[in-house]
Design a protein around this motif. Structure first.
Motif, PDB file in Angstrom:
ATOM      1  N   ASN A 198       0.858  -1.198   0.000  1.00 21.38           N
ATOM      2  CA  ASN A 198       0.000   0.000   0.000  1.00 21.38           C
ATOM      3  C   ASN A 198       0.890   1.243   0.000  1.00 21.38           C
ATOM      4  N   ALA A 199       1.574   1.469  -1.141  1.00 20.92           N
ATOM      5  CA  ALA A 199       2.588   2.524  -1.225  1.00 20.92           C
ATOM      6  C   ALA A 199       2.163   3.687  -2.113  1.00 20.92           C
ATOM      7  N   GLY A 200       0.864   3.836  -2.329  1.00 22.75           N
ATOM      8  CA  GLY A 200       0.360   5.000  -3.053  1.00 22.75           C
ATOM      9  C   GLY A 200       0.516   4.954  -4.554  1.00 22.75           C
ATOM     10  N   PRO A 201      -0.122   3.984  -5.266  1.00 22.94           N
ATOM     11  CA  PRO A 201      -0.080   3.994  -6.731  1.00 22.94           C
ATOM     12  C   PRO A 201      -0.592   5.318  -7.275  1.00 22.94           C
ATOM     13  N   TYR A 202       0.144   5.902  -8.186  1.00 17.62           N
ATOM     14  CA  TYR A 202      -0.173   7.273  -8.617  1.00 17.62           C
ATOM     15  C   TYR A 202      -0.287   7.373 -10.143  1.00 17.62           C
ATOM     16  N   ALA A 203       0.849   7.556 -10.813  1.00 20.29           N
ATOM     17  CA  ALA A 203       0.822   7.747 -12.264  1.00 20.29           C
ATOM     18  C   ALA A 203       0.630   6.420 -12.984  1.00 20.29           C
ATOM     19  N   VAL A 204      -0.012   6.472 -14.149  1.00 19.86           N
ATOM     20  CA  VAL A 204      -0.150   5.291 -15.002  1.00 19.86           C
ATOM     21  C   VAL A 204      -0.202   5.757 -16.452  1.00 19.86           C
ATOM     22  N   THR A 205       0.482   5.013 -17.327  1.00 21.72           N
ATOM     23  CA  THR A 205       0.430   5.282 -18.756  1.00 21.72           C
ATOM     24  C   THR A 205       0.670   3.968 -19.481  1.00 21.72           C
ATOM     25  N   VAL A 206       0.311   3.904 -20.757  1.00 19.13           N
ATOM     26  CA  VAL A 206       0.413   2.674 -21.537  1.00 19.13           C
ATOM     27  C   VAL A 206       1.175   2.968 -22.815  1.00 19.13           C
ATOM     28  N   ASP A 207       2.135   2.099 -23.168  1.00 17.68           N
ATOM     29  CA  ASP A 207       2.889   2.351 -24.395  1.00 17.68           C
ATOM     30  C   ASP A 207       2.153   1.795 -25.611  1.00 17.68           C
ATOM     31  N   GLY A 208       2.729   1.981 -26.787  1.00 16.93           N
ATOM     32  CA  GLY A 208       2.066   1.583 -28.023  1.00 16.93           C
ATOM     33  C   GLY A 208       1.897   0.090 -28.179  1.00 16.93           C
ATOM     34  N   GLY A 209       2.641  -0.702 -27.410  1.00 14.11           N
ATOM     35  CA  GLY A 209       2.526  -2.149 -27.460  1.00 14.11           C
ATOM     36  C   GLY A 209       1.629  -2.724 -26.377  1.00 14.11           C
ATOM     37  N   GLY A 210       1.023  -1.849 -25.571  1.00 17.14           N
ATOM     38  CA  GLY A 210       0.116  -2.303 -24.532  1.00 17.14           C
ATOM     39  C   GLY A 210       0.755  -2.512 -23.175  1.00 17.14           C
ATOM     40  N   MET A 211       2.064  -2.262 -23.056  1.00 17.46           N
ATOM     41  CA  MET A 211       2.723  -2.381 -21.749  1.00 17.46           C
ATOM     42  C   MET A 211       2.267  -1.237 -20.835  1.00 17.46           C
ATOM     43  N   VAL A 212       1.934  -1.578 -19.600  1.00 20.39           N
ATOM     44  CA  VAL A 212       1.428  -0.596 -18.646  1.00 20.39           C
ATOM     45  C   VAL A 212       2.560  -0.182 -17.708  1.00 20.39           C
ATOM     46  N   TRP A 213       2.748   1.124 -17.580  1.00 18.47           N
ATOM     47  CA  TRP A 213       3.734   1.672 -16.644  1.00 18.47           C
ATOM     48  C   TRP A 213       2.990   2.310 -15.481  1.00 18.47           C
ATOM     49  N   VAL A 214       3.445   2.027 -14.271  1.00 13.77           N
ATOM     50  CA  VAL A 214       2.801   2.579 -13.079  1.00 13.77           C
ATOM     51  C   VAL A 214       3.881   2.862 -12.035  1.00 13.77           C
ATOM     52  N   ASN A 215       3.612   3.798 -11.156  1.00 16.42           N
ATOM     53  CA  ASN A 215       4.548   4.036 -10.053  1.00 16.42           C
ATOM     54  C   ASN A 215       3.792   4.067  -8.737  1.00 16.42           C
ATOM     55  N   GLU A 216       4.535   3.907  -7.663  1.00 21.65           N
ATOM     56  CA  GLU A 216       4.010   4.065  -6.308  1.00 21.65           C
ATOM     57  C   GLU A 216       4.789   5.228  -5.703  1.00 21.65           C
ATOM     58  N   ILE A 217       4.084   6.276  -5.325  1.00 19.52           N
ATOM     59  CA  ILE A 217       4.764   7.524  -4.991  1.00 19.52           C
ATOM     60  C   ILE A 217       5.603   7.409  -3.716  1.00 19.52           C
ATOM     61  N   ASN A 218       5.355   6.403  -2.900  1.00 18.22           N
ATOM     62  CA  ASN A 218       6.142   6.235  -1.681  1.00 18.22           C
ATOM     63  C   ASN A 218       7.381   5.357  -1.872  1.00 18.22           C
ATOM     64  N   THR A 219       7.625   4.923  -3.112  1.00 16.56           N
ATOM     65  CA  THR A 219       8.836   4.155  -3.413  1.00 16.56           C
ATOM     66  C   THR A 219       9.573   4.839  -4.556  1.00 16.56           C
ATOM     67  N   ASP A 220      10.852   4.658  -4.639  1.00 15.18           N
ATOM     68  CA  ASP A 220      11.654   5.247  -5.719  1.00 15.18           C
ATOM     69  C   ASP A 220      11.832   4.226  -6.834  1.00 15.18           C
ATOM     70  N   THR A 221      10.698   3.763  -7.353  1.00  9.47           N
ATOM     71  CA  THR A 221      10.678   2.761  -8.415  1.00  9.47           C
ATOM     72  C   THR A 221       9.557   3.072  -9.401  1.00  9.47           C
ATOM     73  N   VAL A 222       9.666   2.483 -10.584  1.00  2.69           N
ATOM     74  CA  VAL A 222       8.545   2.416 -11.515  1.00  2.69           C
ATOM     75  C   VAL A 222       8.374   0.949 -11.897  1.00  2.69           C
ATOM     76  N   VAL A 223       7.152   0.592 -12.258  1.00  6.59           N
ATOM     77  CA  VAL A 223       6.830  -0.798 -12.566  1.00  6.59           C
ATOM     78  C   VAL A 223       6.307  -0.899 -13.989  1.00  6.59           C
ATOM     79  N   ARG A 224       6.861  -1.848 -14.739  1.00  4.86           N
ATOM     80  CA  ARG A 224       6.377  -2.140 -16.084  1.00  4.86           C
ATOM     81  C   ARG A 224       5.601  -3.454 -16.038  1.00  4.86           C
ATOM     82  N   PHE A 225       4.309  -3.375 -16.380  1.00  4.07           N
ATOM     83  CA  PHE A 225       3.425  -4.526 -16.279  1.00  4.07           C
ATOM     84  C   PHE A 225       3.024  -5.008 -17.667  1.00  4.07           C
ATOM     85  N   ASP A 226       3.187  -6.300 -17.905  1.00  5.62           N
ATOM     86  CA  ASP A 226       2.807  -6.919 -19.170  1.00  5.62           C
ATOM     87  C   ASP A 226       1.446  -7.593 -18.985  1.00  5.62           C
ATOM     88  N   PRO A 227       0.371  -7.048 -19.549  1.00  5.03           N
ATOM     89  CA  PRO A 227      -0.960  -7.634 -19.350  1.00  5.03           C
ATOM     90  C   PRO A 227      -1.089  -9.050 -19.909  1.00  5.03           C
TER      91      PRO A 227
END
Length: 328
Positions: free
Chosen positions: A257-286
């Motif tokens: 529970n680290a505060g998911p904030y920004a989200v965007t999707v690239d042209g291939g459908g990969m989802v990018w998301v971040n948690e504002i309380n961590t210094d990371t970004v996550v790339r999710f493959d649906p």
């Protein structure tokens, strides 16, 4: 039938934008992502936030507390800034295909239009005179900008040719928004744990309950038409099908529970998301439902918006540490 490359280029401005939350520039994809991260300190780090890609590949950002717009040239790795009218306090921005920069004047209830070549700034005042213009998106034909008014409990549209603004009353402090493939505007009613939907043709409002304490924050549209929503209140990324008005699946994120904030999707459908309380970004493959965590080089970054450029690179702005970054 194979379409010639030159014809694709000619048609490109008229094609539906794939993913990216309708920020005006069609995002690319980078299957061979290495995870390399580079960062640059912005000249005025006074709550700089919300990057957007321009047609020439440069990156514009808002400097909310500094009341400026900044532009970063990735080739020369240099910045340029423009001062805005007193009180504008830009929150979000996007760049249209003509290179004009559109901003939400969170401080004075306006939508701004900056011509970077001349430095001229035009402001269009909301009918209610305020309302806290927040996040904005643009239609594929570039004729309409939709934006949320968080403190005014409204969403609104602006005609990019005439500057006429029309407001629609809602509730729940509308925050992030995106457009689905049929043209409906979807917006995060964070204060009421709901997603709102507006049909621009009829003005009809609908809603989807996202669950107790979910606090949906931002939303992005994928190439396949699905909506991806960050649930700030419970640490999840969710997939919502706008056609059936239903959440299809929820995915707990690595930070808990680290505060998911920004989200965007690239042209291939990969989802990018971040948690504002961590210094990371996550790339999710649906397709595989696998998550790749990219560790950022800075501490206390504070990402509030991310965007993918035409080559598939992910750009983010650290509103806490004043550094613009790219993942490639």
């Amino acid at each position: 039938m194979k379409v010639p490359a030159f014809l694709i280029l000619l048609l490109a401005p008229h094609l539906a934008l794939a993913g990216g939350s309708n920020y005006g520039i069609a995002p690319g994809t980078r299957p061979d992502l290495t995870g390399k991260v580079s960062e640059w300190a912005v000249p005025t780090p006074s709550f700089a936030r919300d990057p957007a890609v321009a047609p020439d590949g440069s990156i514009f950002i808002t400097v909310m507390h500094g009341n400026k717009i900044a532009r970063f040239d990735p080739k020369s790795q240099t910045f340029r800034e423009w001062d805005l009218p007193p009180g504008h306090r830009p929150h979000g921005l996007l760049v249209d295909r003509a290179g004009r920069v559109w901003t939400t004047g969170n401080g004075n209830g306006t939508i701004g239009r900056l011509d970077p070549a001349s430095g001229k700034m035009t402001e269009y005042r909301t009918p209610s005179g305020g309302g806290g213009p927040h996040t904005l998106v643009i239609t594929d034909d570039q004729k309409t900008i939709w934006f949320t008014m968080q403190s005014g409990d409204k969403i609104a549209s602006l005609d990019t040719n005439t500057g006429v603004i029309k407001e629609y009353a809602t509730s729940g402090g509308p925050y992030g928004l995106a457009l689905d493939k049929t043209g409906n505007a979807w917006f995060c009613r964070m204060g009421e744990n709901k997603m709102g939907q507006l049909d621009p043709k009829t003005g009809k409002m609908s809603e989807v309950n996202m669950g107790s304490r979910s606090q949906p924050r931002r939303v992005a549209t994928a190439p396949d038409g699905m909506l991806w929503v960050t649930l700030y209140g419970n640490g999840k990324l969710v997939k919502l099908d706008p056609a059936v008005m239903k959440v299809i699946k929820e995915y707990p994120l690595p930070g808990g529970n680290a505060g998911p904030y920004a989200v965007t999707v690239d042209g291939g459908g990969m989802v990018w998301v971040n948690e504002i309380n961590t210094d990371t970004v996550v790339r999710f493959d649906p397709k595989t439902e696998q998550m790749r965590v990219v560790k950022l080089p800075s501490h206390n970054v504070g990402i509030r918006k991310m965007v993918v450029d035409a080559s598939g690179r992910l750009w983010y702005m650290g509103s806490h540490n004043g550094r613009l970054g790219v993942v490639e």
